[in-house]
Design a protein around this motif. Structure first.
Motif, PDB file in Angstrom:
ATOM      1  N   ASP A  54       0.619  -0.473   0.155  1.00 39.75           N
ATOM      2  CA  ASP A  54      -0.113   0.265   0.358  1.00 39.75           C
ATOM      3  C   ASP A  54       1.051   1.601  -0.192  1.00 39.75           C
ATOM      4  OD1 ASP A  54      -2.433   1.856   0.194  1.00 39.75           O
ATOM      5  OD2 ASP A  54      -3.235   0.334   1.574  1.00 39.75           O
ATOM      6  N   VAL A  55       0.231   2.380   0.107  1.00 40.19           N
ATOM      7  CA  VAL A  55       0.824   3.671   0.317  1.00 40.19           C
ATOM      8  C   VAL A  55       0.938   4.749   1.309  1.00 40.19           C
ATOM      9  CG1 VAL A  55       1.026   3.603  -2.088  1.00 40.19           C
ATOM     10  CG2 VAL A  55      -0.760   4.855  -0.660  1.00 40.19           C
ATOM     11  N   LEU A  56       2.135   5.234   1.588  1.00 36.70           N
ATOM     12  CA  LEU A  56       1.839   6.166   2.174  1.00 36.70           C
ATOM     13  C   LEU A  56       2.123   7.865   1.891  1.00 36.70           C
ATOM     14  CD1 LEU A  56       1.703   7.022   5.692  1.00 36.70           C
ATOM     15  CD2 LEU A  56       3.172   6.951   6.027  1.00 36.70           C
ATOM     16  N   GLN A 113      -6.808   9.708  -2.068  1.00 33.65           N
ATOM     17  CA  GLN A 113      -8.212   9.864  -2.781  1.00 33.65           C
ATOM     18  C   GLN A 113      -7.846   8.645  -4.277  1.00 33.65           C
ATOM     19  OE1 GLN A 113     -11.083   9.530  -1.415  1.00 33.65           O
ATOM     20  NE2 GLN A 113     -12.509   9.064  -3.279  1.00 33.65           N
ATOM     21  N   VAL A 114      -7.171   9.137  -4.873  1.00 33.30           N
ATOM     22  CA  VAL A 114      -7.012   8.816  -6.194  1.00 33.30           C
ATOM     23  C   VAL A 114      -6.763   7.805  -5.933  1.00 33.30           C
ATOM     24  CG1 VAL A 114      -5.233   9.286  -8.023  1.00 33.30           C
ATOM     25  CG2 VAL A 114      -6.660  11.293  -7.440  1.00 33.30           C
ATOM     26  N   TYR A 115      -5.383   7.127  -5.121  1.00 34.06           N
ATOM     27  CA  TYR A 115      -4.811   5.640  -4.676  1.00 34.06           C
ATOM     28  C   TYR A 115      -5.252   5.196  -4.125  1.00 34.06           C
ATOM     29  CZ  TYR A 115      -0.508   8.879  -6.370  1.00 34.06           C
ATOM     30  OH  TYR A 115      -0.016  10.024  -6.428  1.00 34.06           O
ATOM     31  N   ARG A 116      -6.189   5.139  -3.896  1.00 31.46           N
ATOM     32  CA  ARG A 116      -7.021   4.302  -2.639  1.00 31.46           C
ATOM     33  C   ARG A 116      -8.414   4.097  -2.701  1.00 31.46           C
ATOM     34  NH1 ARG A 116      -4.403   5.692   2.191  1.00 31.46           N
ATOM     35  NH2 ARG A 116      -2.719   3.766   1.738  1.00 31.46           N
ATOM     36  N   GLY A 117      -9.129   5.364  -3.366  1.00 31.57           N
ATOM     37  CA  GLY A 117     -10.575   5.035  -3.708  1.00 31.57           C
ATOM     38  C   GLY A 117     -11.318   5.225  -2.397  1.00 31.57           C
ATOM     39  N   ASP A 118     -12.433   4.072  -1.966  1.00 30.14           N
ATOM     40  CA  ASP A 118     -12.833   3.672  -1.035  1.00 30.14           C
ATOM     41  C   ASP A 118     -12.103   2.873  -0.204  1.00 30.14           C
ATOM     42  OD1 ASP A 118     -13.212   1.895  -2.876  1.00 30.14           O
ATOM     43  OD2 ASP A 118     -15.245   1.742  -2.541  1.00 30.14           O
ATOM     44  N   ARG A 119     -11.169   2.077  -0.691  1.00 30.99           N
ATOM     45  CA  ARG A 119     -10.464   1.100   0.623  1.00 30.99           C
ATOM     46  C   ARG A 119      -9.663   2.232   1.361  1.00 30.99           C
ATOM     47  NH1 ARG A 119      -5.532  -0.021  -0.859  1.00 30.99           N
ATOM     48  NH2 ARG A 119      -4.924   1.203  -2.509  1.00 30.99           N
ATOM     49  N   ALA A 121      -7.268   3.093   4.442  1.00 32.26           N
ATOM     50  CA  ALA A 121      -5.567   2.758   4.792  1.00 32.26           C
ATOM     51  C   ALA A 121      -5.538   1.385   6.036  1.00 32.26           C
ATOM     52  CB  ALA A 121      -5.125   4.017   6.205  1.00 32.26           C
ATOM     53  N   PRO A 122      -4.216   0.361   5.771  1.00 34.97           N
ATOM     54  CA  PRO A 122      -4.024  -0.962   6.237  1.00 34.97           C
ATOM     55  C   PRO A 122      -3.744   0.062   7.897  1.00 34.97           C
ATOM     56  CG  PRO A 122      -2.725   0.168   5.132  1.00 34.97           C
ATOM     57  CD  PRO A 122      -3.076   0.733   4.915  1.00 34.97           C
ATOM     58  N   ALA A 215      -2.812  -4.026   0.216  1.00 34.92           N
ATOM     59  CA  ALA A 215      -2.867  -4.181   0.789  1.00 34.92           C
ATOM     60  C   ALA A 215      -4.259  -4.961   1.633  1.00 34.92           C
ATOM     61  CB  ALA A 215      -2.448  -3.402   1.340  1.00 34.92           C
ATOM     62  N   SER A 216      -4.965  -3.906   0.410  1.00 35.58           N
ATOM     63  CA  SER A 216      -6.593  -4.489   0.802  1.00 35.58           C
ATOM     64  C   SER A 216      -7.401  -4.281   0.021  1.00 35.58           C
ATOM     65  CB  SER A 216      -6.876  -3.282   2.276  1.00 35.58           C
ATOM     66  OG  SER A 216      -6.856  -2.100   2.289  1.00 35.58           O
TER      67      SER A 216
END
Length: 220
Positions: A54-56, A113-119, A121-122, A215-216
């Motif tokens: 995932d990203v931070l 928002q662009v990278y994760r959308g509605d996911r 954060a882990p 990651a999720s």
């Protein structure tokens, strides 16, 4: 040591990390990339270690007129972390940089928002977290990211980069449990000088990688 591109750097870093991890009991390993440049590197690490990715999102606070010269960084909604010595040397104040902080915060949330959308954060609590970037120059962004993660109680916190400035790597050892860096050239002046191809990574490329190694999983 030079790298053809970020993918090659990630493969070399992953091989080192696999050897390094063999001697350690890492629990529920999670690979976090600092986007955008860290994502292709971290993807190779996650693939070889068979760990989720995932990203931070962190943003550097640069000197007005010279944005590539970092004097601080922000992560999430945390207050900015400034290099007070750099501010004093440059005659800058935190107040003067408030507009820059606000602008970078807006960009930070856009990218999240662009990278994760509605996911979501882990959760890093009680996990071995490997934070990956394509290189370490001043260390301002990495320091802010590591402190942000530390407050969330990972079991172990590792910073992994293909190339770094030696003094910055030394400084990060007080922030992370381990620092893994393949190349610490004494004549370091910029990360890009150690890559044959150091083109900018696009948002689309980040999204594509994350969809492949997330990651999720996305919510249905």
């Amino acid at each position: 040591m030079r790298f053809r591109d970020r993918r090659h750097a990630g493969q070399e870093l992953a091989l080192r990390l696999r050897e390094w991890a063999a001697d350690r009991d890492l629990v529920k390993t999670l690979v976090l990339a600092l986007p955008r440049g860290g994502v292709p590197v971290a993807a190779e690490v996650a693939h070889i270690l068979k760990a989720p990715l995932d990203v931070l999102v962190a943003r550097k606070i640069g000197v007005p007129g010279h944005p590539e010269t970092g004097v601080g960084a922000i992560v999430g909604d945390d207050p900015p972390l400034f290099d007070q010595r750099a501010l004093e040397m440059l005659g800058l104040s935190e107040k003067r940089l408030n507009p820059d902080v606000a602008r970078e915060r807006t960009e930070l949330h856009r990218r999240e928002q662009v990278y994760r959308g509605d996911r979501s954060a882990p959760d890093v609590k009680d996990r071995a977290v490997i934070l990956v970037d394509d290189g370490l120059a001043t260390g301002a962004t990495a320091r802010a990211a590591l402190r942000y993660l530390r407050r969330r109680n990972p079991a172990r916190l590792i910073l992994a980069v293909p190339v770094c400035a030696p003094d910055s790597a030394a400084a990060m050892r007080s922030e992370a449990d381990d620092v893994v860096c393949l190349h610490q050239p004494p004549d370091f002046w910029a990360v890009g000088q150690w890559y044959d191809d150091f083109d900018q990574v696009s948002d689309d490329a980040v999204i594509e990688i994350l969809h492949a190694l997330s990651a999720s999983p996305p919510k249905s």
